[in-house]
Scaffold this active site. Structure first.
Site, PDB file in Angstrom:
ATOM      1  N   CYS A 172       0.794  -1.233   0.000  1.00 32.91           N
ATOM      2  CA  CYS A 172       0.000   0.000   0.000  1.00 32.91           C
ATOM      3  C   CYS A 172       0.824   1.280   0.000  1.00 32.91           C
ATOM      4  CB  CYS A 172      -0.951  -0.006   1.195  1.00 32.91           C
ATOM      5  SG  CYS A 172      -2.305  -1.206   1.048  1.00 32.91           S
ATOM      6  N   HIS A 312      -3.759   7.356   2.643  1.00 36.29           N
ATOM      7  CA  HIS A 312      -4.153   6.064   2.076  1.00 36.29           C
ATOM      8  C   HIS A 312      -5.101   5.353   3.046  1.00 36.29           C
ATOM      9  CE1 HIS A 312      -4.018   1.830   1.067  1.00 36.29           C
ATOM     10  NE2 HIS A 312      -3.534   2.144  -0.123  1.00 36.29           N
ATOM     11  N   ALA A 317     -11.080   1.794   9.748  1.00 36.57           N
ATOM     12  CA  ALA A 317     -10.548   1.854  11.112  1.00 36.57           C
ATOM     13  C   ALA A 317      -9.301   2.732  11.192  1.00 36.57           C
ATOM     14  CB  ALA A 317     -10.243   0.451  11.618  1.00 36.57           C
TER      15      ALA A 317
END
Length: 392
Positions: A172, A312, A317
Protein backbone atom coordinates in the site's frame (compact mmCIF):
# COMPACT_ATOMS: atom_id res chain seq x y z
CA UNK A 1 -11.74 16.59 -24.14
CA UNK A 2 -11.79 16.17 -20.36
CA UNK A 3 -8.01 16.25 -20.13
CA UNK A 4 -7.87 19.33 -22.40
CA UNK A 5 -10.46 21.05 -20.25
CA UNK A 6 -8.50 20.18 -17.12
CA UNK A 7 -5.31 21.71 -18.53
CA UNK A 8 -7.16 24.88 -19.55
CA UNK A 9 -8.70 25.14 -16.10
CA UNK A 10 -5.33 24.64 -14.41
CA UNK A 11 -3.72 27.37 -16.51
CA UNK A 12 -6.58 29.71 -15.66
CA UNK A 13 -6.10 29.00 -11.95
CA UNK A 14 -2.32 29.35 -12.25
CA UNK A 15 -2.72 32.82 -13.70
CA UNK A 16 -4.91 33.93 -10.80
CA UNK A 17 -2.85 32.58 -7.91
CA UNK A 18 0.24 33.99 -6.25
CA UNK A 19 1.76 30.61 -5.51
CA UNK A 20 4.68 29.54 -7.62
CA UNK A 21 6.88 26.48 -7.26
CA UNK A 22 10.12 26.90 -5.35
CA UNK A 23 13.12 26.75 -7.66
CA UNK A 24 14.56 23.26 -7.89
CA UNK A 25 11.65 21.59 -6.05
CA UNK A 26 9.85 18.69 -7.71
CA UNK A 27 6.26 19.31 -8.78
CA UNK A 28 3.41 17.14 -10.02
CA UNK A 29 2.71 18.29 -13.57
CA UNK A 30 -0.10 15.88 -14.52
CA UNK A 31 -2.06 12.90 -13.21
CA UNK A 32 -3.90 10.08 -14.97
CA UNK A 33 -5.98 7.08 -13.90
CA UNK A 34 -7.12 3.83 -15.53
CA UNK A 35 -9.30 0.89 -14.50
CA UNK A 36 -10.29 -2.53 -15.83
CA UNK A 37 -13.70 -2.73 -17.48
CA UNK A 38 -15.32 -4.99 -14.89
CA UNK A 39 -17.14 -2.85 -12.28
CA UNK A 40 -18.23 -4.48 -9.04
CA UNK A 41 -21.10 -3.01 -7.05
CA UNK A 42 -20.83 -3.79 -3.37
CA UNK A 43 -24.61 -4.33 -3.28
CA UNK A 44 -24.28 -7.29 -5.65
CA UNK A 45 -20.89 -8.58 -4.53
CA UNK A 46 -21.96 -11.25 -2.06
CA UNK A 47 -24.25 -13.19 -4.39
CA UNK A 48 -21.91 -12.86 -7.39
CA UNK A 49 -18.78 -13.81 -5.46
CA UNK A 50 -20.27 -16.85 -3.75
CA UNK A 51 -21.84 -18.00 -7.00
CA UNK A 52 -18.55 -17.77 -8.89
CA UNK A 53 -16.67 -19.80 -6.28
CA UNK A 54 -19.61 -22.21 -5.77
CA UNK A 55 -19.87 -21.57 -2.03
CA UNK A 56 -23.20 -22.08 -0.23
CA UNK A 57 -21.99 -21.83 3.39
CA UNK A 58 -24.47 -19.52 5.21
CA UNK A 59 -21.91 -18.47 7.85
CA UNK A 60 -19.48 -17.27 5.17
CA UNK A 61 -22.28 -15.41 3.42
CA UNK A 62 -23.26 -13.68 6.65
CA UNK A 63 -19.65 -12.71 7.40
CA UNK A 64 -19.11 -11.30 3.91
CA UNK A 65 -22.35 -9.32 4.05
CA UNK A 66 -21.19 -7.75 7.31
CA UNK A 67 -17.77 -6.89 5.91
CA UNK A 68 -19.26 -5.33 2.78
CA UNK A 69 -21.12 -2.87 5.01
CA UNK A 70 -18.25 -2.05 7.36
CA UNK A 71 -15.67 -1.36 4.62
CA UNK A 72 -17.83 1.57 3.33
CA UNK A 73 -16.87 0.61 -0.26
CA UNK A 74 -19.59 1.10 -2.88
CA UNK A 75 -17.86 0.30 -6.17
CA UNK A 76 -14.60 -1.30 -7.26
CA UNK A 77 -12.95 -2.25 -10.52
CA UNK A 78 -11.53 -5.75 -11.01
CA UNK A 79 -9.62 -7.70 -13.62
CA UNK A 80 -11.39 -10.83 -12.39
CA UNK A 81 -14.72 -11.55 -14.08
CA UNK A 82 -17.05 -14.44 -14.80
CA UNK A 83 -15.10 -15.00 -18.05
CA UNK A 84 -11.90 -15.28 -16.03
CA UNK A 85 -13.44 -17.92 -13.78
CA UNK A 86 -14.71 -19.89 -16.76
CA UNK A 87 -11.24 -19.90 -18.30
CA UNK A 88 -9.48 -20.65 -15.01
CA UNK A 89 -11.96 -22.59 -12.83
CA UNK A 90 -9.06 -23.94 -10.77
CA UNK A 91 -8.74 -20.48 -9.13
CA UNK A 92 -11.80 -21.37 -7.04
CA UNK A 93 -10.37 -24.72 -5.93
CA UNK A 94 -8.84 -24.77 -2.47
CA UNK A 95 -5.18 -25.80 -2.50
CA UNK A 96 -4.83 -25.72 -6.28
CA UNK A 97 -1.33 -24.64 -7.50
CA UNK A 98 -2.34 -21.72 -9.69
CA UNK A 99 0.51 -19.21 -9.54
CA UNK A 100 1.22 -19.75 -13.25
CA UNK A 101 -2.38 -18.98 -14.19
CA UNK A 102 -2.52 -15.94 -11.90
CA UNK A 103 0.61 -14.45 -13.42
CA UNK A 104 -0.72 -15.05 -16.94
CA UNK A 105 -3.66 -12.83 -16.00
CA UNK A 106 -1.81 -10.28 -13.89
CA UNK A 107 1.29 -9.63 -16.00
CA UNK A 108 -0.75 -8.61 -19.04
CA UNK A 109 -3.45 -6.71 -17.14
CA UNK A 110 -1.06 -4.65 -15.03
CA UNK A 111 0.93 -3.33 -17.98
CA UNK A 112 -2.25 -2.59 -19.95
CA UNK A 113 -3.69 -0.52 -17.10
CA UNK A 114 -0.36 1.27 -16.58
CA UNK A 115 -0.29 2.05 -20.30
CA UNK A 116 -3.81 3.53 -20.26
CA UNK A 117 -3.10 5.61 -17.13
CA UNK A 118 0.16 6.86 -18.64
CA UNK A 119 -1.56 7.92 -21.87
CA UNK A 120 -4.16 9.87 -19.88
CA UNK A 121 -1.42 11.52 -17.85
CA UNK A 122 0.74 12.42 -20.85
CA UNK A 123 -2.30 13.89 -22.62
CA UNK A 124 -3.00 16.14 -19.64
CA UNK A 125 0.67 17.11 -19.44
CA UNK A 126 0.62 18.27 -23.05
CA UNK A 127 4.15 17.34 -24.03
CA UNK A 128 5.45 14.40 -26.06
CA UNK A 129 6.74 11.04 -24.84
CA UNK A 130 10.18 11.98 -26.17
CA UNK A 131 10.46 14.46 -23.29
CA UNK A 132 10.15 11.71 -20.64
CA UNK A 133 13.64 11.04 -19.32
CA UNK A 134 12.91 8.62 -16.45
CA UNK A 135 10.35 5.95 -15.58
CA UNK A 136 9.50 4.80 -12.06
CA UNK A 137 7.31 1.69 -12.18
CA UNK A 138 5.48 0.37 -9.10
CA UNK A 139 3.49 -2.88 -8.78
CA UNK A 140 2.87 -5.62 -6.23
CA UNK A 141 0.83 -7.61 -8.72
CA UNK A 142 3.16 -9.01 -11.36
CA UNK A 143 6.41 -10.92 -11.44
CA UNK A 144 8.64 -11.63 -14.44
CA UNK A 145 11.95 -10.76 -16.07
CA UNK A 146 12.16 -8.36 -17.79
CA UNK A 147 9.64 -6.47 -15.71
CA UNK A 148 6.62 -4.45 -16.67
CA UNK A 149 8.73 -1.29 -16.79
CA UNK A 150 10.36 -2.48 -20.01
CA UNK A 151 7.08 -3.61 -21.59
CA UNK A 152 5.46 -0.28 -20.69
CA UNK A 153 8.40 1.70 -22.11
CA UNK A 154 8.10 -0.15 -25.41
CA UNK A 155 4.32 0.29 -25.64
CA UNK A 156 4.54 4.02 -24.93
CA UNK A 157 7.39 4.50 -27.39
CA UNK A 158 9.78 5.89 -24.78
CA UNK A 159 13.42 6.31 -25.71
CA UNK A 160 15.52 3.18 -25.31
CA UNK A 161 17.75 5.34 -23.12
CA UNK A 162 14.96 6.22 -20.66
CA UNK A 163 16.26 5.65 -17.13
CA UNK A 164 14.08 3.03 -15.41
CA UNK A 165 13.49 2.21 -11.75
CA UNK A 166 11.19 -0.65 -10.73
CA UNK A 167 9.52 -1.31 -7.34
CA UNK A 168 7.96 -4.72 -6.71
CA UNK A 169 5.91 -5.91 -3.72
CA UNK A 170 5.86 -2.83 -1.51
CA UNK A 171 2.11 -2.98 -1.01
CA UNK A 172 0.00 0.00 0.00
CA UNK A 173 2.83 2.48 0.51
CA UNK A 174 4.42 1.75 -2.88
CA UNK A 175 2.92 4.78 -4.61
CA UNK A 176 4.40 7.20 -2.06
CA UNK A 177 7.77 5.39 -2.23
CA UNK A 178 7.72 5.83 -5.99
CA UNK A 179 6.89 9.51 -5.60
CA UNK A 180 9.76 9.96 -3.15
CA UNK A 181 12.25 8.45 -5.61
CA UNK A 182 10.76 10.43 -8.53
CA UNK A 183 11.23 13.60 -6.46
CA UNK A 184 14.91 12.80 -5.92
CA UNK A 185 15.41 12.08 -9.61
CA UNK A 186 13.68 15.29 -10.71
CA UNK A 187 15.58 17.49 -8.30
CA UNK A 188 19.00 16.00 -9.05
CA UNK A 189 18.70 15.85 -12.84
CA UNK A 190 17.93 19.35 -14.19
CA UNK A 191 15.37 19.32 -16.98
CA UNK A 192 14.31 15.74 -16.32
CA UNK A 193 10.68 14.65 -16.54
CA UNK A 194 9.77 11.49 -14.63
CA UNK A 195 6.81 9.28 -15.49
CA UNK A 196 5.70 7.50 -12.31
CA UNK A 197 3.24 4.65 -12.80
CA UNK A 198 1.50 2.36 -10.34
CA UNK A 199 -0.65 -0.57 -11.39
CA UNK A 200 -2.31 -3.27 -9.28
CA UNK A 201 -4.66 -6.22 -9.54
CA UNK A 202 -5.74 -8.49 -6.70
CA UNK A 203 -5.63 -11.62 -8.89
CA UNK A 204 -2.59 -12.96 -7.04
CA UNK A 205 -4.45 -12.77 -3.74
CA UNK A 206 -7.82 -14.14 -4.88
CA UNK A 207 -8.69 -17.29 -2.89
CA UNK A 208 -11.84 -19.25 -2.12
CA UNK A 209 -13.04 -18.56 1.45
CA UNK A 210 -11.86 -20.78 4.25
CA UNK A 211 -12.97 -20.47 7.88
CA UNK A 212 -9.34 -20.96 8.91
CA UNK A 213 -8.42 -17.81 6.94
CA UNK A 214 -10.96 -15.11 7.84
CA UNK A 215 -8.84 -12.38 6.25
CA UNK A 216 -9.60 -13.75 2.77
CA UNK A 217 -13.11 -12.34 3.13
CA UNK A 218 -11.74 -8.94 4.10
CA UNK A 219 -9.85 -8.91 0.82
CA UNK A 220 -12.96 -9.90 -1.10
CA UNK A 221 -14.88 -6.99 0.45
CA UNK A 222 -12.18 -4.31 0.36
CA UNK A 223 -9.61 -4.51 -2.44
CA UNK A 224 -9.86 -3.20 -5.99
CA UNK A 225 -7.77 -2.96 -9.16
CA UNK A 226 -6.54 -0.05 -11.24
CA UNK A 227 -3.57 2.09 -12.24
CA UNK A 228 -2.34 5.66 -11.90
CA UNK A 229 0.38 7.80 -13.46
CA UNK A 230 2.08 11.10 -12.66
CA UNK A 231 4.53 13.34 -14.49
CA UNK A 232 6.99 14.83 -12.00
CA UNK A 233 9.58 17.49 -12.69
CA UNK A 234 11.27 20.57 -11.24
CA UNK A 235 11.25 24.13 -12.60
CA UNK A 236 8.09 23.92 -14.76
CA UNK A 237 8.08 25.57 -18.16
CA UNK A 238 5.44 28.07 -19.27
CA UNK A 239 3.60 25.31 -21.13
CA UNK A 240 3.30 23.13 -18.02
CA UNK A 241 0.69 23.41 -15.26
CA UNK A 242 1.99 22.09 -11.93
CA UNK A 243 -0.65 21.62 -9.25
CA UNK A 244 1.41 20.25 -6.36
CA UNK A 245 4.91 20.82 -5.04
CA UNK A 246 6.58 17.80 -3.43
CA UNK A 247 8.30 19.78 -0.71
CA UNK A 248 9.69 17.13 1.64
CA UNK A 249 9.57 13.33 1.96
CA UNK A 250 10.02 11.09 4.98
CA UNK A 251 10.04 7.32 5.48
CA UNK A 252 10.34 5.34 8.70
CA UNK A 253 9.60 1.83 9.95
CA UNK A 254 8.44 0.74 13.38
CA UNK A 255 10.99 -1.71 14.87
CA UNK A 256 9.67 -5.13 15.79
CA UNK A 257 6.52 -4.92 13.67
CA UNK A 258 7.59 -7.03 10.67
CA UNK A 259 4.92 -9.63 11.38
CA UNK A 260 1.95 -7.27 11.73
CA UNK A 261 1.44 -7.20 7.94
CA UNK A 262 2.58 -10.54 6.57
CA UNK A 263 2.40 -11.55 2.90
CA UNK A 264 3.69 -14.81 1.44
CA UNK A 265 3.93 -15.94 -2.19
CA UNK A 266 3.25 -19.65 -2.78
CA UNK A 267 1.99 -21.98 -5.49
CA UNK A 268 -1.55 -20.79 -4.63
CA UNK A 269 -0.79 -17.08 -5.00
CA UNK A 270 -0.24 -14.47 -2.30
CA UNK A 271 -1.69 -14.93 1.17
CA UNK A 272 -1.95 -12.04 3.63
CA UNK A 273 -2.34 -11.77 7.36
CA UNK A 274 -3.07 -8.48 9.09
CA UNK A 275 -2.56 -8.20 12.82
CA UNK A 276 -5.43 -6.74 14.79
CA UNK A 277 -2.96 -4.31 16.35
CA UNK A 278 -2.25 -2.55 13.02
CA UNK A 279 -4.62 0.43 13.45
CA UNK A 280 -3.40 0.99 17.00
CA UNK A 281 0.28 0.83 16.00
CA UNK A 282 -0.34 3.48 13.36
CA UNK A 283 -2.36 5.61 15.75
CA UNK A 284 0.33 5.44 18.45
CA UNK A 285 3.07 6.72 16.13
CA UNK A 286 1.34 8.98 13.63
CA UNK A 287 1.38 12.28 15.51
CA UNK A 288 5.15 12.45 15.88
CA UNK A 289 5.59 11.43 12.23
CA UNK A 290 3.25 14.19 11.03
CA UNK A 291 4.94 16.81 13.20
CA UNK A 292 8.31 15.99 11.64
CA UNK A 293 6.82 16.61 8.20
CA UNK A 294 4.98 19.81 9.14
CA UNK A 295 8.14 21.27 10.70
CA UNK A 296 9.69 21.36 7.23
CA UNK A 297 7.14 23.96 6.13
CA UNK A 298 9.09 26.50 8.16
CA UNK A 299 5.98 27.92 9.83
CA UNK A 300 5.77 27.40 13.57
CA UNK A 301 2.10 28.43 13.61
CA UNK A 302 0.90 25.73 11.19
CA UNK A 303 -1.65 23.41 12.85
CA UNK A 304 -2.79 20.01 11.58
CA UNK A 305 -6.25 21.35 10.76
CA UNK A 306 -4.65 24.06 8.62
CA UNK A 307 -3.52 21.37 6.17
CA UNK A 308 -5.16 19.42 3.36
CA UNK A 309 -4.86 15.65 3.79
CA UNK A 310 -4.33 12.73 1.41
CA UNK A 311 -4.19 9.56 3.54
CA UNK A 312 -4.15 6.06 2.08
CA UNK A 313 -7.28 4.36 3.49
CA UNK A 314 -6.12 0.88 4.39
CA UNK A 315 -9.62 0.63 5.80
CA UNK A 316 -12.12 2.76 7.74
CA UNK A 317 -10.55 1.85 11.11
CA UNK A 318 -7.25 3.49 10.17
CA UNK A 319 -8.95 6.70 9.02
CA UNK A 320 -11.13 6.81 12.12
CA UNK A 321 -8.11 6.30 14.36
CA UNK A 322 -6.13 9.08 12.68
CA UNK A 323 -9.05 11.47 12.83
CA UNK A 324 -9.47 10.88 16.56
CA UNK A 325 -5.78 10.86 17.47
CA UNK A 326 -4.92 14.01 15.52
CA UNK A 327 -8.19 15.77 16.38
CA UNK A 328 -8.89 16.42 12.71
CA UNK A 329 -12.08 18.03 11.49
CA UNK A 330 -14.30 15.46 9.72
CA UNK A 331 -13.87 17.11 6.32
CA UNK A 332 -10.08 16.72 6.42
CA UNK A 333 -10.19 13.03 5.51
CA UNK A 334 -13.20 13.26 3.21
CA UNK A 335 -11.15 12.75 0.03
CA UNK A 336 -9.62 9.58 1.50
CA UNK A 337 -13.03 8.28 2.56
CA UNK A 338 -14.54 9.05 -0.84
CA UNK A 339 -11.71 7.27 -2.66
CA UNK A 340 -12.40 4.21 -0.51
CA UNK A 341 -16.09 4.41 -1.43
CA UNK A 342 -15.37 4.77 -5.16
CA UNK A 343 -12.41 2.41 -5.66
CA UNK A 344 -11.87 0.32 -2.54
CA UNK A 345 -8.31 -0.18 -1.37
CA UNK A 346 -6.39 -0.29 -4.66
CA UNK A 347 -2.99 -0.70 -2.98
CA UNK A 348 -0.25 1.62 -4.32
CA UNK A 349 -2.64 3.44 -6.69
CA UNK A 350 -4.95 4.72 -4.00
CA UNK A 351 -2.88 7.68 -2.83
CA UNK A 352 -3.05 9.15 -6.33
CA UNK A 353 -6.81 8.69 -6.59
CA UNK A 354 -7.00 10.68 -3.35
CA UNK A 355 -4.61 13.35 -4.61
CA UNK A 356 -6.82 13.79 -7.67
CA UNK A 357 -9.82 14.36 -5.41
CA UNK A 358 -7.79 16.78 -3.27
CA UNK A 359 -6.80 18.65 -6.43
CA UNK A 360 -10.46 19.05 -7.33
CA UNK A 361 -11.36 20.37 -3.88
CA UNK A 362 -8.48 22.86 -3.87
CA UNK A 363 -9.45 24.10 -7.33
CA UNK A 364 -12.94 24.84 -6.03
CA UNK A 365 -11.51 26.87 -3.15
CA UNK A 366 -9.09 28.86 -5.31
CA UNK A 367 -6.96 31.26 -3.30
CA UNK A 368 -8.89 30.34 -0.17
CA UNK A 369 -7.65 26.75 -0.27
CA UNK A 370 -5.01 25.31 2.02
CA UNK A 371 -1.43 25.85 0.86
CA UNK A 372 0.21 23.00 2.78
CA UNK A 373 -0.84 19.39 3.09
CA UNK A 374 0.27 15.89 4.00
CA UNK A 375 0.26 12.70 1.94
CA UNK A 376 0.52 9.49 3.98
CA UNK A 377 0.56 5.75 3.34
CA UNK A 378 1.31 2.73 5.50
CA UNK A 379 2.41 -0.79 4.67
CA UNK A 380 4.49 -3.83 5.57
CA UNK A 381 7.22 -3.14 8.06
CA UNK A 382 5.21 -1.40 9.58
CA UNK A 383 6.45 1.32 7.20
CA UNK A 384 5.27 4.93 7.18
CA UNK A 385 5.71 6.96 3.99
CA UNK A 386 4.90 10.66 4.13
CA UNK A 387 5.05 13.82 2.08
CA UNK A 388 4.78 17.46 2.94
CA UNK A 389 3.12 18.92 -0.15
CA UNK A 390 2.31 22.44 -1.24
CA UNK A 391 -0.65 23.35 -3.40
CA UNK A 392 0.23 25.55 -6.36
Amino acid sequence: MLATGRVAKQKEIAQSTRRVANQGKATVLALGKAFPSNVVSQENLVEEYLREIKCDDPSIKEKLQHLCKTTTVKTRYTVMSSETMKKYPELATEGSPTIKQRLEIANEAVVQMAYEASLACIKEWGRGVEDITHLVYVSSSEFRLPGGDLYLSAQLGLSNEVQRVMFYFLGCYGGVSGMRVAKDIAENNPGSRVLLTTSETMVLGFRPPNKARPYDLVGAALFGDGAAALIIGADPTESESPFMELHYALQQFLPGTQGVIDGRLSEEGISFKLGRELPQKIEDNIEEFCKKLVAKAGSGSLELNDLFWAVHPGGPAILNGLETKLKLKPEKLECSRQALVDYGNASSNTIFYIMDKVRGELEKKGRGGEEWGLGLAFGPGITFEGFLMRSL
